[in-house]
Design an enzyme around this catalytic site. Sequence first.
Site, PDB file in Angstrom:
ATOM      1  N   ASN A  26       0.408  -1.131   0.232  1.00 21.76           N
ATOM      2  CA  ASN A  26       0.219   0.212  -0.224  1.00 21.76           C
ATOM      3  C   ASN A  26       0.727   1.077   0.182  1.00 21.76           C
ATOM      4  O   ASN A  26       0.881   1.954   1.374  1.00 21.76           O
ATOM      5  CB  ASN A  26      -0.816   0.170   1.372  1.00 21.76           C
ATOM      6  CG  ASN A  26      -1.698   1.645   1.662  1.00 21.76           C
ATOM      7  OD1 ASN A  26      -1.754   2.177   0.475  1.00 21.76           O
ATOM      8  ND2 ASN A  26      -2.050   0.923   2.970  1.00 21.76           N
ATOM      9  N   TRP A  27       1.190   1.502  -1.220  1.00 17.31           N
ATOM     10  CA  TRP A  27       2.446   3.220  -1.292  1.00 17.31           C
ATOM     11  C   TRP A  27       0.939   4.026  -0.727  1.00 17.31           C
ATOM     12  O   TRP A  27       2.021   5.440  -0.349  1.00 17.31           O
ATOM     13  CB  TRP A  27       2.422   3.203  -2.687  1.00 17.31           C
ATOM     14  CG  TRP A  27       3.402   1.814  -3.439  1.00 17.31           C
ATOM     15  CD1 TRP A  27       3.716   1.346  -2.694  1.00 17.31           C
ATOM     16  CD2 TRP A  27       3.734   1.769  -4.898  1.00 17.31           C
ATOM     17  NE1 TRP A  27       4.532   0.291  -3.804  1.00 17.31           N
ATOM     18  CE2 TRP A  27       4.789   1.246  -5.138  1.00 17.31           C
ATOM     19  CE3 TRP A  27       3.380   2.753  -6.098  1.00 17.31           C
ATOM     20  CZ2 TRP A  27       5.261   0.655  -6.132  1.00 17.31           C
ATOM     21  CZ3 TRP A  27       4.182   2.692  -7.030  1.00 17.31           C
ATOM     22  CH2 TRP A  27       5.410   1.278  -7.091  1.00 17.31           C
ATOM     23  N   LYS A  28       0.208   4.483  -0.643  1.00 16.73           N
ATOM     24  CA  LYS A  28      -0.525   5.781   0.111  1.00 16.73           C
ATOM     25  C   LYS A  28       0.055   6.492  -1.058  1.00 16.73           C
ATOM     26  O   LYS A  28      -0.167   6.233  -2.090  1.00 16.73           O
ATOM     27  CB  LYS A  28      -0.291   6.005   1.404  1.00 16.73           C
ATOM     28  CG  LYS A  28      -0.338   4.620   2.262  1.00 16.73           C
ATOM     29  CD  LYS A  28       0.070   5.388   4.094  1.00 16.73           C
ATOM     30  CE  LYS A  28       0.249   3.696   4.644  1.00 16.73           C
ATOM     31  NZ  LYS A  28      -0.269   3.851   5.982  1.00 16.73           N
ATOM     32  N   HIS A 120     -10.032   1.406   5.088  1.00 22.22           N
ATOM     33  CA  HIS A 120      -8.657   1.426   5.588  1.00 22.22           C
ATOM     34  C   HIS A 120      -8.429   2.384   6.169  1.00 22.22           C
ATOM     35  O   HIS A 120      -9.474   3.588   6.610  1.00 22.22           O
ATOM     36  CB  HIS A 120      -7.157   1.946   4.459  1.00 22.22           C
ATOM     37  CG  HIS A 120      -6.417   2.439   4.629  1.00 22.22           C
ATOM     38  ND1 HIS A 120      -5.801   3.144   6.082  1.00 22.22           N
ATOM     39  CD2 HIS A 120      -4.885   1.195   5.035  1.00 22.22           C
ATOM     40  CE1 HIS A 120      -4.729   3.328   6.234  1.00 22.22           C
ATOM     41  NE2 HIS A 120      -3.994   1.603   5.484  1.00 22.22           N
ATOM     42  N   GLU A 189      -5.656  -4.783  10.715  1.00 24.71           N
ATOM     43  CA  GLU A 189      -4.981  -3.747  10.611  1.00 24.71           C
ATOM     44  C   GLU A 189      -5.486  -2.837  12.181  1.00 24.71           C
ATOM     45  O   GLU A 189      -6.549  -1.510  12.116  1.00 24.71           O
ATOM     46  CB  GLU A 189      -4.852  -2.993   9.273  1.00 24.71           C
ATOM     47  CG  GLU A 189      -4.451  -3.596   8.099  1.00 24.71           C
ATOM     48  CD  GLU A 189      -3.510  -2.208   7.062  1.00 24.71           C
ATOM     49  OE1 GLU A 189      -2.812  -2.093   6.875  1.00 24.71           O
ATOM     50  OE2 GLU A 189      -4.328  -0.954   7.235  1.00 24.71           O
ATOM     51  N   SER A 238       2.641  -1.826  10.921  1.00 22.72           N
ATOM     52  CA  SER A 238       4.037  -1.329  11.279  1.00 22.72           C
ATOM     53  C   SER A 238       5.284  -3.010  10.967  1.00 22.72           C
ATOM     54  O   SER A 238       5.911  -3.171  11.112  1.00 22.72           O
ATOM     55  CB  SER A 238       4.651  -1.404  12.655  1.00 22.72           C
ATOM     56  OG  SER A 238       4.046   0.155  12.669  1.00 22.72           O
ATOM     57  N   GLY A 259       2.785  -1.252   4.556  1.00 24.15           N
ATOM     58  CA  GLY A 259       2.157   0.572   4.112  1.00 24.15           C
ATOM     59  C   GLY A 259       3.736   0.478   3.724  1.00 24.15           C
ATOM     60  O   GLY A 259       4.853   1.254   2.755  1.00 24.15           O
TER      61      GLY A 259
HETATM   62  P1  PGA Z   1       2.220   0.577   7.583  1.00 23.90           P
HETATM   63  O1  PGA Z   1       0.830   1.063   7.127  1.00 23.90           O
HETATM   64  O2  PGA Z   1       3.155  -0.426   7.245  1.00 23.90           O
HETATM   65  O3  PGA Z   1       3.444   2.021   7.611  1.00 23.90           O
HETATM   66  O4  PGA Z   1       2.027   0.081   8.909  1.00 23.90           O
HETATM   67  C1  PGA Z   1      -0.181  -0.224   6.338  1.00 23.90           C
HETATM   68  C2  PGA Z   1      -0.898   0.329   6.430  1.00 23.90           C
HETATM   69  O5  PGA Z   1      -1.324   1.585   6.688  1.00 23.90           O
HETATM   70  O6  PGA Z   1      -1.486   0.131   5.805  1.00 23.90           O
END
Ligand code: PGA
Length: 279
Positions: A26-28, A120, A189, A238, A259
């Site tokens: 998930n590149w956001k 999300h 999550e 994380s 992420g």
């Molecule tokens: P993160 O994000 O791995 O940076 O905690 C995960 C997500 O938001 O899907």
Amino acid sequence: MLGSFGTSLNIEGIKNNMAKKTIIANWKNHPESLAQAQEILDFTNDYLDSLGDFRELSLVFCPPFVFMEEVAKILQMSHFEHEAFLGAQDIAAEDKTALTGEISGPMLKRLGVDYVIIGHSERRWKLGESDEVVNHKLKTAIENGLTPVVCIGEKVRDGGFGKFIEDQVLKTFKGLGPDQIKRCLIAYEPVWAISTNPGAKPDTPDSSLESVNIIRDVLIGNWKLEIRNLPRVLYGGSVSSKNAADFLNRKEFSGVLVGGASVNKEEFVKILEITSKIK
Ligand code: PGA
């Protein structure tokens, strides 16, 4: 090459292969440029090349919309052809209503998108997306033949977290039938574990499995889902090369949703390397 990409048959094949772990990137709203996005993909592609015929890994890249078309082309032209799919981070709640700024399900399909992240926590809690909107988006994703990656997770791990999860599952999946629910992936999550949230720390497999059991019990209790039809579950929050193996080694987790670490090419490939060694 195109034949193996974007067909529902292929996705079903992956779903039925329980040993195969799915890594969702998930590149956001990253990286900043297309050149950087290409670098991540090239680096990952070189790693997949080094694995030869290894096929026990399924990758889903969820880039920001602006890079989607280019990422789709790259995924069709390289070693990604057998193991990588395109995912969207969001979908418009309705296909036909005018919704400024949104991207509709049919548009995603035409781009070659197979998966879509639904609900999300950043959309739920930072952008105010209600359970009702999440539920609409989930239904729209299913109507468009996309595989939803449904995010479920409590905001805080307090005495009421079980009730919180139960309520979120009931509202998120409201009105769906068992046949539709079994086509989803669930990403557990916990919001407090997402790396960008203050004081974030990853959950542990044992503690996250308590939540996964609550999710499964709600689905079995309210939708009469048989155990063999329960959606596959991923862990997210994380995930890094330090903890990926802890989750991937548990048969209850079919993969991880990554992420921050998914836009760090070295770290992402380390996670894939770890995945390739899971028995
Ligand atoms: P993160 O994000 O791995 O940076 O905690 C995960 C997500 O938001 O899907």
